[in-house]
Enzyme design. Structure first.
Site, PDB file in Angstrom:
ATOM      1  N   MET A   1     -56.475 -12.286  51.114  1.00  0.00           N
ATOM      2  CA  MET A   1     -54.770 -12.367  50.374  1.00  0.00           C
ATOM      3  C   MET A   1     -54.984 -11.358  49.372  1.00  0.00           C
ATOM      4  O   MET A   1     -54.056 -11.420  48.388  1.00  0.00           O
ATOM      5  CB  MET A   1     -54.488 -13.844  49.692  1.00  0.00           C
ATOM      6  CG  MET A   1     -54.512 -14.901  50.680  1.00  0.00           C
ATOM      7  SD  MET A   1     -53.451 -16.207  50.322  1.00  0.00           S
ATOM      8  CE  MET A   1     -54.622 -16.777  49.048  1.00  0.00           C
TER       9      MET A   1
ATOM     10  N   LEU B   1     -58.992  -7.649  45.834  1.00  0.00           N
ATOM     11  CA  LEU B   1     -60.170  -7.708  46.466  1.00  0.00           C
ATOM     12  C   LEU B   1     -61.502  -7.868  45.447  1.00  0.00           C
ATOM     13  O   LEU B   1     -61.211  -7.316  44.656  1.00  0.00           O
ATOM     14  CB  LEU B   1     -60.457  -6.705  47.580  1.00  0.00           C
ATOM     15  CG  LEU B   1     -59.498  -6.558  48.548  1.00  0.00           C
ATOM     16  CD1 LEU B   1     -59.856  -5.318  49.393  1.00  0.00           C
ATOM     17  CD2 LEU B   1     -59.413  -7.835  49.519  1.00  0.00           C
TER      18      LEU B   1
ATOM     19  N   GLY C   1     -67.154 -10.312  46.756  1.00  0.00           N
ATOM     20  CA  GLY C   1     -67.243 -11.122  48.096  1.00  0.00           C
ATOM     21  C   GLY C   1     -66.377 -10.762  49.155  1.00  0.00           C
ATOM     22  O   GLY C   1     -67.077 -10.644  50.326  1.00  0.00           O
ATOM     23  N   HIS C   2     -65.078 -10.214  49.071  1.00  0.00           N
ATOM     24  CA  HIS C   2     -64.547  -9.900  50.195  1.00  0.00           C
ATOM     25  C   HIS C   2     -65.180  -8.631  51.018  1.00  0.00           C
ATOM     26  O   HIS C   2     -65.331  -8.384  52.030  1.00  0.00           O
ATOM     27  CB  HIS C   2     -63.083  -9.333  49.740  1.00  0.00           C
ATOM     28  CG  HIS C   2     -62.140 -10.304  49.384  1.00  0.00           C
ATOM     29  ND1 HIS C   2     -61.766 -10.291  48.016  1.00  0.00           N
ATOM     30  CD2 HIS C   2     -61.583 -11.365  49.797  1.00  0.00           C
ATOM     31  CE1 HIS C   2     -60.786 -11.397  47.860  1.00  0.00           C
ATOM     32  NE2 HIS C   2     -60.701 -12.085  48.886  1.00  0.00           N
TER      33      HIS C   2
ATOM     34  N   GLN D   1     -49.404 -21.623  52.637  1.00  0.00           N
ATOM     35  CA  GLN D   1     -50.514 -22.480  52.183  1.00  0.00           C
ATOM     36  C   GLN D   1     -50.645 -22.728  50.582  1.00  0.00           C
ATOM     37  O   GLN D   1     -51.680 -23.287  50.108  1.00  0.00           O
ATOM     38  CB  GLN D   1     -51.807 -21.627  52.508  1.00  0.00           C
ATOM     39  CG  GLN D   1     -52.130 -20.445  51.704  1.00  0.00           C
ATOM     40  CD  GLN D   1     -53.368 -19.530  52.204  1.00  0.00           C
ATOM     41  OE1 GLN D   1     -53.301 -18.840  53.500  1.00  0.00           O
ATOM     42  NE2 GLN D   1     -54.605 -19.750  51.527  1.00  0.00           N
TER      43      GLN D   1
ATOM     44  N   GLN E   1     -62.161 -24.504  54.925  1.00  0.00           N
ATOM     45  CA  GLN E   1     -61.201 -23.344  55.545  1.00  0.00           C
ATOM     46  C   GLN E   1     -62.007 -23.028  57.058  1.00  0.00           C
ATOM     47  O   GLN E   1     -61.515 -22.712  57.822  1.00  0.00           O
ATOM     48  CB  GLN E   1     -60.917 -22.340  54.699  1.00  0.00           C
ATOM     49  CG  GLN E   1     -60.202 -21.087  55.234  1.00  0.00           C
ATOM     50  CD  GLN E   1     -59.627 -20.231  54.265  1.00  0.00           C
ATOM     51  OE1 GLN E   1     -58.640 -20.227  53.744  1.00  0.00           O
ATOM     52  NE2 GLN E   1     -60.343 -18.972  54.100  1.00  0.00           N
TER      53      GLN E   1
ATOM     54  N   VAL F   1     -70.776 -15.327  48.013  1.00  0.00           N
ATOM     55  CA  VAL F   1     -71.172 -14.176  46.994  1.00  0.00           C
ATOM     56  C   VAL F   1     -71.076 -14.581  45.549  1.00  0.00           C
ATOM     57  O   VAL F   1     -69.885 -15.025  45.310  1.00  0.00           O
ATOM     58  CB  VAL F   1     -70.342 -12.924  47.283  1.00  0.00           C
ATOM     59  CG1 VAL F   1     -71.005 -11.753  46.462  1.00  0.00           C
ATOM     60  CG2 VAL F   1     -70.664 -12.536  48.695  1.00  0.00           C
TER      61      VAL F   1
ATOM     62  N   ARG G   1     -59.112 -16.085  42.018  1.00  0.00           N
ATOM     63  CA  ARG G   1     -58.725 -16.991  40.872  1.00  0.00           C
ATOM     64  C   ARG G   1     -59.535 -16.956  39.463  1.00  0.00           C
ATOM     65  O   ARG G   1     -58.954 -17.400  38.339  1.00  0.00           O
ATOM     66  CB  ARG G   1     -58.595 -18.280  41.415  1.00  0.00           C
ATOM     67  CG  ARG G   1     -57.351 -18.302  42.309  1.00  0.00           C
ATOM     68  CD  ARG G   1     -57.033 -19.914  42.665  1.00  0.00           C
ATOM     69  NE  ARG G   1     -55.981 -19.923  43.411  1.00  0.00           N
ATOM     70  CZ  ARG G   1     -55.614 -20.104  44.815  1.00  0.00           C
ATOM     71  NH1 ARG G   1     -56.882 -20.119  45.387  1.00  0.00           N
ATOM     72  NH2 ARG G   1     -54.584 -20.088  45.575  1.00  0.00           N
TER      73      ARG G   1
HETATM   74  O1  PAF Z   1     -59.169 -17.295  52.282  1.00  0.00           O
HETATM   75  C1  PAF Z   1     -58.257 -16.475  52.107  1.00  0.00           C
HETATM   76  O2  PAF Z   1     -58.182 -15.760  51.444  1.00  0.00           O
HETATM   77  C2  PAF Z   1     -56.862 -17.140  52.793  1.00  0.00           C
HETATM   78  O3  PAF Z   1     -56.925 -18.485  52.981  1.00  0.00           O
HETATM   79  C3  PAF Z   1     -56.877 -16.544  54.341  1.00  0.00           C
HETATM   80  C4  PAF Z   1     -58.059 -16.935  55.232  1.00  0.00           C
HETATM   81  C5  PAF Z   1     -56.620 -15.054  54.433  1.00  0.00           C
HETATM   82  C6  PAF Z   1     -55.454 -17.114  54.987  1.00  0.00           C
HETATM   83  O4  PAF Z   1     -54.329 -16.752  54.146  1.00  0.00           O
END
Ligand code: PAF
Length: 281
Positions: free
Chosen positions: A30, A33, A36-37, A61, A153, A176, A187
């Site tokens: 989302m 970044l 971790g990403h 979501q 998730q 991470v 967040r």
């Molecule tokens: O983990 C996230 O950032 C979100 O839930 C995802 C998997 C990109 C779906 O919107």
């Protein structure tokens, strides 16, 4: 680096690669970044011919009153960071492209979505499963990578892929953490310096539980109550849930016989943070 905003253009990009027999790895995000990403991307880079990420703050979501509108965004920085780890293409659609006004199809993974975050965020996993299913149909990845911080998730998406016979392999990357143990999350940006310190209670609580299991404690009730006591002592921290569950089914456990996962959701001020750790008997 290509930034693609239309579904059709993304499909064509992937088709061109597929025609040459090349493979694709997708890291859905989302945006905003963090390390971790980037670690998910570093993991994905050598696993396929092409590394694609998606940046899409998925409205379906987020529940009413959640942080959809204020979710942090910084596309120029995201482009720079993802380019630095070898991403070739960012799929960054508009919400209206993903969900046109007549949109009405959703993916609902049952049972494992009933507890933990599924209980406190009704509809959340329906939104996650739906958008990830759409991303899989658009990008047709061979591999997709998700972080273990969002443990439920990951379990939900693995089940979706299994149940719907999707042609993608889901890989997990360990959580991470910052140097002091705080799990990385977009967040974390919401936290004041004081709350940032208080937020460490999630990591400390999980570590303490892991230690107690090593020392021989097997009762989930005892471990949960000790965890709750630790968290409640910290200013501005309110428990959403403290649970100990089966690592695959996510059903609550009474005793730690073999492996279990302790999962926490705690509000620090108004910011809801989650974290989890495996407990091994
Ligand atoms: O983990 C996230 O950032 C979100 O839930 C995802 C998997 C990109 C779906 O919107």
């Amino acid at each position: 680096m290509e930034i693609i905003r239309e579904i059709q253009a993304m499909k064509e990009w992937v088709r061109a690669a597929r025609k040459k027999g090349e493979t694709v790895c997708l890291v859905p995000t989302m945006g905003y970044l963090h390390e971790g990403h980037l670690d998910l991307m570093r993991m994905g880079r050598p696993l396929a011919d092409h590394l694609v990420i998606s940046i899409f703050v998925n409205p379906t979501q987020f529940g009413a009153g959640e942080d959809l509108d204020r979710y942090p965004r910084d596309l120029p920085r995201d482009i720079e960071l993802s380019e630095s780890v070898g991403v070739e293409c960012i799929f960054h659609p508009e919400a209206s492209e993903m969900y046109p006004p007549d949109y009405c199809t959703y993916v609902n993974v049952e049972n494992i979505t009933s507890g933990l975050c599924g209980a406190s965020r009704p509809g959340h996993f329906r939104g996650v499963a739906t958008v990830v299913a759409k991303l899989f149909n658009i990008v047709e990845p061979d591999i997709a990578i998700f972080g273990e911080k969002d443990y439920q998730q990951l379990a939900v998406l693995k089940k979706m892929v299994e149940d719907l016979n999707m042609n993608v392999q889901i890989l997990a990357h360990p959580t991470v953490r910052e140097n002091d143990g705080l799990a990385m999350s977009s967040r974390n940006k919401y936290l004041t310096p004081e709350q940032r310190k208080n937020a460490l209670v999630l990591f400390w609580t999980l570590k303490a539980a892991r230690e107690r299991v090593k020392q021989g404690e097997r009762s989930a009730a005892v471990l949960k109550s000790e965890a709750a006591t630790m968290i409640e002592q910290v200013p501005e921290c309110t428990i959403d849930y403290v649970d100990i569950v089966d690592p695959v089914l996510l059903t609550p456990l009474e005793r730690i016989e073999d492996r279990a996962v302790m999962a926490l959701a705690v509000k620090v001020g108004t910011t809801r943070l989650i974290d989890n750790m495996t407990l091994e008997a």
